[in-house]
Design a protein around this motif. Sequence first.
Motif, PDB file in Angstrom:
ATOM      1  N   UNK A  21      33.185  55.811  40.985  1.00 52.73           N
ATOM      2  CA  UNK A  21      33.670  55.571  42.345  1.00 52.73           C
ATOM      3  C   UNK A  21      33.659  54.102  42.726  1.00 52.73           C
ATOM      4  N   UNK A  22      33.175  53.248  41.829  1.00 59.49           N
ATOM      5  CA  UNK A  22      33.068  51.825  42.162  1.00 59.49           C
ATOM      6  C   UNK A  22      34.438  51.164  42.174  1.00 59.49           C
ATOM      7  N   UNK A  23      34.555  50.122  42.977  1.00 60.16           N
ATOM      8  CA  UNK A  23      35.812  49.379  43.101  1.00 60.16           C
ATOM      9  C   UNK A  23      35.981  48.488  41.877  1.00 60.16           C
ATOM     10  N   UNK A  24      37.073  48.697  41.150  1.00 59.02           N
ATOM     11  CA  UNK A  24      37.328  47.892  39.957  1.00 59.02           C
ATOM     12  C   UNK A  24      38.586  47.043  40.125  1.00 59.02           C
ATOM     13  N   UNK A  25      38.881  46.694  41.377  1.00 58.12           N
ATOM     14  CA  UNK A  25      40.008  45.817  41.702  1.00 58.12           C
ATOM     15  C   UNK A  25      39.468  44.659  42.530  1.00 58.12           C
ATOM     16  N   UNK A  26      39.420  43.473  41.919  1.00 58.94           N
ATOM     17  CA  UNK A  26      38.875  42.298  42.590  1.00 58.94           C
ATOM     18  C   UNK A  26      39.998  41.597  43.346  1.00 58.94           C
ATOM     19  N   UNK A  27      39.906  41.617  44.688  1.00 57.51           N
ATOM     20  CA  UNK A  27      40.952  41.018  45.519  1.00 57.51           C
ATOM     21  C   UNK A  27      40.487  39.761  46.241  1.00 57.51           C
ATOM     22  N   UNK A  28      39.210  39.475  46.216  1.00 60.46           N
ATOM     23  CA  UNK A  28      38.708  38.283  46.899  1.00 60.46           C
ATOM     24  C   UNK A  28      39.305  37.021  46.283  1.00 60.46           C
ATOM     25  N   UNK A  29      39.533  36.006  47.112  1.00 58.37           N
ATOM     26  CA  UNK A  29      40.067  34.739  46.595  1.00 58.37           C
ATOM     27  C   UNK A  29      38.982  33.975  45.848  1.00 58.37           C
ATOM     28  N   UNK A  30      39.345  33.496  44.639  1.00 57.33           N
ATOM     29  CA  UNK A  30      38.447  32.669  43.843  1.00 57.33           C
ATOM     30  C   UNK A  30      38.924  31.232  43.915  1.00 57.33           C
ATOM     31  N   UNK A  31      38.053  30.346  44.348  1.00 56.87           N
ATOM     32  CA  UNK A  31      38.418  28.951  44.541  1.00 56.87           C
ATOM     33  C   UNK A  31      37.300  28.063  44.023  1.00 56.87           C
ATOM     34  N   UNK A  32      37.518  26.766  43.964  1.00 58.05           N
ATOM     35  CA  UNK A  32      36.478  25.839  43.557  1.00 58.05           C
ATOM     36  C   UNK A  32      36.666  25.288  42.153  1.00 58.05           C
ATOM     37  N   UNK A  33      35.717  24.448  41.755  1.00 60.16           N
ATOM     38  CA  UNK A  33      35.799  23.748  40.474  1.00 60.16           C
ATOM     39  C   UNK A  33      35.048  24.472  39.376  1.00 60.16           C
ATOM     40  N   UNK A  34      34.369  25.549  39.715  1.00 60.91           N
ATOM     41  CA  UNK A  34      33.579  26.277  38.738  1.00 60.91           C
ATOM     42  C   UNK A  34      34.386  27.320  37.995  1.00 60.91           C
ATOM     43  N   UNK A  35      33.651  28.097  37.179  1.00 59.77           N
ATOM     44  CA  UNK A  35      34.297  29.115  36.367  1.00 59.77           C
ATOM     45  C   UNK A  35      33.759  30.493  36.666  1.00 59.77           C
ATOM     46  N   UNK A  36      34.326  31.489  35.969  1.00 55.44           N
ATOM     47  CA  UNK A  36      33.928  32.860  36.192  1.00 55.44           C
ATOM     48  C   UNK A  36      33.921  33.598  34.852  1.00 55.44           C
ATOM     49  N   UNK A  37      32.962  34.525  34.715  1.00 53.65           N
ATOM     50  CA  UNK A  37      32.892  35.374  33.532  1.00 53.65           C
ATOM     51  C   UNK A  37      33.030  36.818  33.978  1.00 53.65           C
ATOM     52  N   UNK A  38      34.020  37.519  33.402  1.00 52.44           N
ATOM     53  CA  UNK A  38      34.253  38.924  33.747  1.00 52.44           C
ATOM     54  C   UNK A  38      33.681  39.814  32.659  1.00 52.44           C
ATOM     55  N   UNK A  39      32.848  40.780  33.082  1.00 49.64           N
ATOM     56  CA  UNK A  39      32.311  41.776  32.161  1.00 49.64           C
ATOM     57  C   UNK A  39      32.800  43.143  32.624  1.00 49.64           C
ATOM     58  N   UNK A  40      33.803  43.659  31.911  1.00 48.47           N
ATOM     59  CA  UNK A  40      34.395  44.947  32.292  1.00 48.47           C
ATOM     60  C   UNK A  40      33.951  46.051  31.346  1.00 48.47           C
TER      61      UNK A  40
END
Length: 400
Positions: A21-40
Motif C-alpha cells: 500500500x506504500x506510495x511508490x511514485x515520487x512527485x516531490x521536486x528535487x533541487x540543489x547541488x547534491x545527489x540522490x540514491x534510489x533503492x527500489x
Amino acid sequence: AINLLLDNPNALIIATDVSPDSNKNLTAQLTGVGGVAFDASNGALTVTNSQNNYTGSTTISGGDVLLGSNNAFGATSLLTVASGAGFNTNNFSQTVGALTNQGTVTLNTGVLTSGLLTNTGVLDLAGGTLNLSSGGTSTAPGGLTGAGTLNVNGGDLALSAANGGLSATTHIASGASVTANAANALGTSEVDVGGTLNLNAADTLANVLSGAGTINTGAAVTLSGSNDFSGTHVIDANGALTISTADNLGTSAARVNLADATSQLLLNGFAGTLANTLSGVLDSTVQLSNASNTTLTGTNSSFAGLFDLIGSSTLTVSQNANLGTGGVSIGSGSTLNFNAFEGGALTALNNSLSGTGNWVLRNSNINLSGSNNAAGFSGLLDINTGASLTLNGATTLDAN
C-alpha cells in the motif's frame, strides 16, 4: 521541494517500502547541488516531476526505477545503475552528464542523452534513442541490444564484445567515432558513417554502411552487404579488406587507401567493374583470387603497391592510370588484359610485370624499347587483334 545538499557517499537515500500500500511514485521536486540514491528493492519506483533541477549524481542501487516525466532526474551529473538494478525511461526523455551502467537500462521508446558511457551491463534501446556526446565503452557480451537509434555525436565509442541483438540504426557524427574491437560488435545495425568507423577485429560485416566519413580497417574484415557508403576506406597495418562485389565498398565515389606495406584489398571471386579510386603505398597489395574477372576504370595514379593475380583471375585495364605506378604479378593461369590501352596509341609500359601467367594485348600498342619493366615476366604473351609490342636491343623480355 527537497533540497539536496550532499552528494555521494552522503547523498540522500530514497527507498521504497515493502508494504503493497506504500506510495511508490515520487512527485516531490528535487533541487540543489547534491545527489540522490534510489533503492527500489521493495518495489519499482517512479520518479515524476519535470521541474526537478538538482545537479548532483543519481544512483540506482537496487530494484527498478522508472521515469514518470521528462527530466525527472533533473540536470544530474552522473547516472549510475548498480549491478542487479534497472532504469527504464518509460517513454520519457532524460539528459545526464554521464552514464555508468552495471545493471540494466531500458529506453522503452524514450530518449536518453548522455556524456561518457561506461557500460558493463545491458543497455536495451528498445525502440528508443541513445545520444552520446562523449563516446565511451561497452564491454559486456550483448551489452548493447535492441532496435531504435544510437547517435554517437562526439568522442569514441569503443565496443569490445559481440552485440548480436543490436539492430538500432547507428549514426556516427562528423568528429565522432565508433571502434569495433570484437566480431559482431555492431550486431545487424545499419551504420551511417559521418565520422569514423574503426574495424579492429576479424569479422564479416553484413551491416549496411552509408555516409561519407572514414572506415579504418585494421584486421581481416569481409564486407558482404550492399552498401551506400561514399567516403574513404583506409586499410591500415595488418588490415585485409575482402569484397566480392563493387557495392560492398559502397558507391563508386568511395575511395580505398592502402596506408601500410602490409595493407591488403582482397577481391574474392569479384566479377565486374571496379570504378573506385585506389591509392596505396609501396608493397601494399590488391589481390584478385578465386577466378575474379575484374575491370579497373578508376584513376589510381597514387597506387604504388602490387596487383597480385592468382587463382585463374583476370584483370582488365585500358589506361596507365588504372594500374598507378605499382607492379603486377600474374600467377599461373591468371591473365592481365590490356584492352584498347590508352586508346590504342603507342604507349610505354609504366608498371613492372612478373609471373608465369598470361599477358594479353588487344587493340593495344605497347612500347618496351629500352625497358626492363617486363623482365620478370616469363609467362605467355598474347599479341591479339589490333595490337603490337615494340622492342629494341635494350629490351629485356623472357615471355613465351
